[in-house]
Design a protein around this motif. Structure first.
Motif, PDB file in Angstrom:
ATOM      1  N   GLU A  87      15.048  11.604   2.065  1.00 30.11           N
ATOM      2  CA  GLU A  87      13.857  12.014   1.295  1.00 30.11           C
ATOM      3  C   GLU A  87      13.610  11.075   0.114  1.00 30.11           C
ATOM      4  N   HIS A  88      12.418  11.174  -0.421  1.00 29.91           N
ATOM      5  CA  HIS A  88      12.072  10.491  -1.676  1.00 29.91           C
ATOM      6  C   HIS A  88      12.862  11.154  -2.816  1.00 29.91           C
ATOM      7  N   HIS A  89      13.077  10.401  -3.896  1.00 27.59           N
ATOM      8  CA  HIS A  89      13.822  10.974  -5.024  1.00 27.59           C
ATOM      9  C   HIS A  89      13.146  12.209  -5.624  1.00 27.59           C
ATOM     10  N   ALA A  90      11.824  12.322  -5.451  1.00 30.73           N
ATOM     11  CA  ALA A  90      11.139  13.512  -5.977  1.00 30.73           C
ATOM     12  C   ALA A  90      11.718  14.785  -5.339  1.00 30.73           C
ATOM     13  N   ILE A  91      12.184  14.683  -4.109  1.00 32.34           N
ATOM     14  CA  ILE A  91      12.840  15.820  -3.445  1.00 32.34           C
ATOM     15  C   ILE A  91      14.338  15.810  -3.739  1.00 32.34           C
TER      16      ILE A  91
ATOM     17  N   ALA B  53       4.168  15.095   2.440  1.00 27.90           N
ATOM     18  CA  ALA B  53       3.261  14.306   3.298  1.00 27.90           C
ATOM     19  C   ALA B  53       2.611  13.176   2.510  1.00 27.90           C
ATOM     20  N   VAL B  54       3.254  12.779   1.409  1.00 29.10           N
ATOM     21  CA  VAL B  54       2.652  11.782   0.518  1.00 29.10           C
ATOM     22  C   VAL B  54       2.339  10.477   1.245  1.00 29.10           C
ATOM     23  N   GLN B  55       3.259  10.025   2.107  1.00 27.87           N
ATOM     24  CA  GLN B  55       3.018   8.757   2.809  1.00 27.87           C
ATOM     25  C   GLN B  55       2.199   8.953   4.085  1.00 27.87           C
ATOM     26  N   ALA B  56       2.182  10.169   4.588  1.00 28.03           N
ATOM     27  CA  ALA B  56       1.512  10.417   5.876  1.00 28.03           C
ATOM     28  C   ALA B  56      -0.001  10.539   5.723  1.00 28.03           C
TER      29      ALA B  56
ATOM     30  N   GLY C 102       0.375  14.968  -9.048  1.00 30.68           N
ATOM     31  CA  GLY C 102       0.792  13.941  -8.084  1.00 30.68           C
ATOM     32  C   GLY C 102       1.837  14.468  -7.115  1.00 30.68           C
ATOM     33  N   GLY C 103       2.356  13.558  -6.306  1.00 28.05           N
ATOM     34  CA  GLY C 103       3.338  13.936  -5.295  1.00 28.05           C
ATOM     35  C   GLY C 103       4.614  14.496  -5.902  1.00 28.05           C
ATOM     36  N   THR C 104       5.066  13.890  -6.974  1.00 27.00           N
ATOM     37  CA  THR C 104       6.316  14.330  -7.602  1.00 27.00           C
ATOM     38  C   THR C 104       6.185  15.770  -8.082  1.00 27.00           C
ATOM     39  N   GLU C 105       5.078  16.073  -8.746  1.00 30.25           N
ATOM     40  CA  GLU C 105       4.915  17.448  -9.244  1.00 30.25           C
ATOM     41  C   GLU C 105       4.772  18.435  -8.087  1.00 30.25           C
ATOM     42  N   SER C 106       4.049  18.040  -7.037  1.00 32.33           N
ATOM     43  CA  SER C 106       3.897  18.942  -5.888  1.00 32.33           C
ATOM     44  C   SER C 106       5.270  19.258  -5.280  1.00 32.33           C
ATOM     45  N   ASP C 107       6.101  18.225  -5.135  1.00 32.86           N
ATOM     46  CA  ASP C 107       7.448  18.430  -4.581  1.00 32.86           C
ATOM     47  C   ASP C 107       8.281  19.341  -5.486  1.00 32.86           C
ATOM     48  N   ASN C 108       8.215  19.071  -6.795  1.00 32.29           N
ATOM     49  CA  ASN C 108       8.966  19.892  -7.760  1.00 32.29           C
ATOM     50  C   ASN C 108       8.505  21.346  -7.713  1.00 32.29           C
TER      51      ASN C 108
ATOM     52  N   LEU D  44       0.807  16.280  -1.429  1.00 29.72           N
ATOM     53  CA  LEU D  44      -0.083  15.120  -1.310  1.00 29.72           C
ATOM     54  C   LEU D  44      -0.191  14.396  -2.643  1.00 29.72           C
ATOM     55  N   SER D  45      -0.531  13.113  -2.594  1.00 32.05           N
ATOM     56  CA  SER D  45      -0.759  12.333  -3.807  1.00 32.05           C
ATOM     57  C   SER D  45      -1.934  11.378  -3.547  1.00 32.05           C
ATOM     58  N   ALA D  46      -2.996  11.487  -4.364  1.00 31.72           N
ATOM     59  CA  ALA D  46      -4.257  10.799  -4.046  1.00 31.72           C
ATOM     60  C   ALA D  46      -4.155   9.271  -4.044  1.00 31.72           C
ATOM     61  N   HIS D  47      -3.276   8.707  -4.906  1.00 30.06           N
ATOM     62  CA  HIS D  47      -3.291   7.243  -5.017  1.00 30.06           C
ATOM     63  C   HIS D  47      -2.692   6.538  -3.805  1.00 30.06           C
ATOM     64  N   LYS D  48      -2.148   7.324  -2.850  1.00 29.77           N
ATOM     65  CA  LYS D  48      -1.629   6.709  -1.624  1.00 29.77           C
ATOM     66  C   LYS D  48      -2.718   6.593  -0.562  1.00 29.77           C
ATOM     67  N   PHE D  49      -3.876   7.255  -0.797  1.00 30.98           N
ATOM     68  CA  PHE D  49      -4.964   7.127   0.192  1.00 30.98           C
ATOM     69  C   PHE D  49      -6.278   6.742  -0.491  1.00 30.98           C
TER      70      PHE D  49
ATOM     71  N   ASN E 149       8.628   8.497   6.247  1.00 27.34           N
ATOM     72  CA  ASN E 149       9.445   7.886   5.208  1.00 27.34           C
ATOM     73  C   ASN E 149       8.720   6.762   4.482  1.00 27.34           C
ATOM     74  N   ASN E 150       8.881   6.745   3.168  1.00 31.62           N
ATOM     75  CA  ASN E 150       8.164   5.758   2.346  1.00 31.62           C
ATOM     76  C   ASN E 150       8.767   4.360   2.438  1.00 31.62           C
ATOM     77  N   GLU E 151      10.027   4.227   2.838  1.00 28.85           N
ATOM     78  CA  GLU E 151      10.620   2.888   2.910  1.00 28.85           C
ATOM     79  C   GLU E 151      10.542   2.300   4.309  1.00 28.85           C
TER      80      GLU E 151
ATOM     81  N   HIS F 225       0.811  -1.227   0.000  1.00 22.56           N
ATOM     82  CA  HIS F 225       0.000   0.000   0.000  1.00 22.56           C
ATOM     83  C   HIS F 225       0.840   1.271   0.000  1.00 22.56           C
ATOM     84  N   ALA F 226       2.127   1.171   0.336  1.00 23.61           N
ATOM     85  CA  ALA F 226       2.972   2.366   0.263  1.00 23.61           C
ATOM     86  C   ALA F 226       3.301   2.696  -1.189  1.00 23.61           C
ATOM     87  N   ALA F 227       3.229   1.688  -2.062  1.00 18.89           N
ATOM     88  CA  ALA F 227       3.468   1.946  -3.494  1.00 18.89           C
ATOM     89  C   ALA F 227       2.222   2.559  -4.107  1.00 18.89           C
TER      90      ALA F 227
HETATM   91  N1  PLP Z   1       7.062  11.377  -2.010  1.00 26.05           N
HETATM   92  C1  PLP Z   1       6.959  10.224  -1.340  1.00 26.05           C
HETATM   93  C2  PLP Z   1       7.362  10.170   0.105  1.00 26.05           C
HETATM   94  C3  PLP Z   1       6.476   9.079  -1.976  1.00 26.05           C
HETATM   95  O1  PLP Z   1       6.382   7.924  -1.303  1.00 26.05           O
HETATM   96  C4  PLP Z   1       6.106   9.173  -3.345  1.00 26.05           C
HETATM   97  C5  PLP Z   1       5.653   7.975  -4.068  1.00 26.05           C
HETATM   98  O2  PLP Z   1       5.954   6.852  -3.722  1.00 26.05           O
HETATM   99  C6  PLP Z   1       6.222  10.413  -3.999  1.00 26.05           C
HETATM  100  C7  PLP Z   1       6.698  11.488  -3.304  1.00 26.05           C
HETATM  101  C8  PLP Z   1       5.829  10.563  -5.428  1.00 26.05           C
HETATM  102  O3  PLP Z   1       4.431  10.539  -5.583  1.00 26.05           O
HETATM  103  P1  PLP Z   1       3.768  10.286  -7.019  1.00 26.05           P
HETATM  104  O4  PLP Z   1       4.132   8.918  -7.446  1.00 26.05           O
HETATM  105  O5  PLP Z   1       2.315  10.477  -6.813  1.00 26.05           O
HETATM  106  O6  PLP Z   1       4.315  11.322  -7.951  1.00 26.05           O
END
Ligand code: PLP
Length: 388
Positions: free
Chosen positions: A98-102, A176-179, A70-76, A197-202, A149-151, A8-10
């Motif tokens: 951090e996630h690679h998006a950051i 806060a994507v995982q939170a 999604g989360g990646t764009e929000s972080d960017n 935030l990213s909707a597909h995580k909730f 943390n996502n991992e 579910h974290a994916a």
């Molecule tokens: N940030 C964290 C902590 C994540 O776990 C993820 C996705 O796994 C992302 C950002 C990226 O979110 P998205 O895949 O919706 O772009």
């Protein structure tokens, strides 16, 4: 074979109620919110209602919510937008976990002239507020620390860090994507200026996210064109996605306390069972300050991806932080950052629970896991198996 989904974290499955809420916006209610006719106006109203719902979940105002992909764009958008508004000068702080998006965005900002400090985490993955404060410089204009943390699931002391930064008038962003769905998203008590935030995580749809941007915080848009999303993010809005994100966050907030309690009990049951039954297992992340649905272990001497494949053959979907890139096994940067040896971190397994997870599934899972780990160990040096 009935599959048991433990990743579910994916991503999470779409909540059927959320799907129902979205459905009209794929067909009859297809209007463009920017059109001034009746069909467009109805789409605009749906967008407005969705923004209000998200704002309520965050204890923020509707004009502080920007919908993204999604989360990646929000972080960017948060990091690049703030850095551009600051003339690509000065200093930002983030963390090594951090996630690679950051992290990849921070690396990019370095190439544009921004200085970046990557604050380390301790062996549990926790970032001390003190180490953020100590890293501040006169020209620091932004700090970004993930909420959880996502991992390894470690929860960061965002409110403590936020309070300190607010006092010092330094912008604070949290991923806060995982939170979301597990922890409070009240932006006022978290003392954050931006939150992703990213909707597909909730249990919402994929390809839709949001950035909370506190009133008065200036960022440059990273996508140019029309004036959508309060002039912060051009492009015709993804109305079904936005309606879905709003329905999902509303449902998640309603269920959050009860579901978190249920998941914490299941999580701790699983952790205990793995520690008892799988020899040499090493829990990663904090035992207490950890996401309710995250269970992550390293099994030294085996390769995580090989284990994931074997568990998948037995009907269990899990994941590993190690990944096979160009014929080599790469350990997770998070596990490296918390000080684990390369060989230990290659044996990582993440099990992330969700609404469908039951104790019965967990008990069956531990049996299969202990058998598969033992088998992989007897295969000797199986590192790199998954890469062949
Ligand atoms: N940030 C964290 C902590 C994540 O776990 C993820 C996705 O796994 C992302 C950002 C990226 O979110 P998205 O895949 O919706 O772009």
């Amino acid at each position: 074979m009935q599959r048991v989904y433990l990743d579910h974290a994916a991503t999470t499955p779409l909540d059927p109620e959320v799907f129902l809420a979205m459905k009209p916006y794929f067909s009859d209610e297809f209007g463009n919110p920017s059109s001034i006719h009746e069909t467009g106006h109805r789409a605009y109203l749906a967008l407005t209602r969705a923004r209000e719902k998200v704002a309520r979940a965050l204890s923020s105002r509707p004009n502080e919510i920007i919908f993204t992909s999604g989360g990646t764009e929000s972080d960017n958008l948060a990091l690049k937008g703030a850095a551009e508004a600051h003339g690509f000068k000065g200093h930002i702080i983030t963390t090594a976990v951090e996630h690679h998006a950051i992290l990849h965005t921070a690396r990019y900002l370095e190439t544009r002239g921004v200085a970046v400090t990557y604050v380390p985490a301790d062996e549990k993955g926790r970032v001390e507020p003190r180490s953020i404060i100590d890293a501040l410089r006169d020209d620091t204009f932004l700090v970004s620390v993930m909420y959880a943390n996502n991992e390894i699931g470690t929860i960061q002391p965002i409110d403590e860090i936020g309070k300190e930064l607010q006092r010092r008038k330094v912008l604070f962003h949290t991923d806060a994507v995982q939170a979301a769905g597990s922890l409070s998203l009240d932006v006022r008590s978290l003392h954050v200026d931006m939150l992703s935030l990213s909707a597909h995580k909730f249990y919402g749809p994929k390809g839709i996210g949001a950035l909370y941007l506190k009133n008065g915080v200036v960022i440059e848009p990273q996508q140019l064109g029309g004036g959508q999303e309060l002039k912060r993010r051009a492009s015709t809005e993804n109305v079904p996605g936005i309606v879905g994100l709003a329905a999902a966050i509303e449902a998640a907030e309603l269920k959050r306390k009860k579901e978190s309690e249920r998941l914490i009990a299941l999580r701790d049951h699983l952790i205990r069972a793995v520690e008892e039954r799988v020899e040499g297992s090493l829990l990663t992340g904090d035992r207490v300050d950890r996401l309710p649905n995250n269970v992550s272990f390293c099994f030294p001497g085996i390769e995580g991806e090989a284990l994931v494949m074997r568990l998948s053959e037995q009907g269990f979907d899990t994941s590993s932080g190690s990944a096979c890139t160009s014929g080599n096994l790469d350990p997770s940067h998070v596990l490296q950052a918390i000080g684990l040896d390369r060989d230990v971190s290659l044996g990582s397994l993440r099990v992330s629970l969700g609404t469908s997870t039951t104790e019965k599934d967990m008990d069956r899972f531990v049996g299969v896991l202990s058998r598969e780990v033992a088998k992989l160990k007897t295969m000797g040096n199986v590192i790199d198996v998954a890469c062949r």
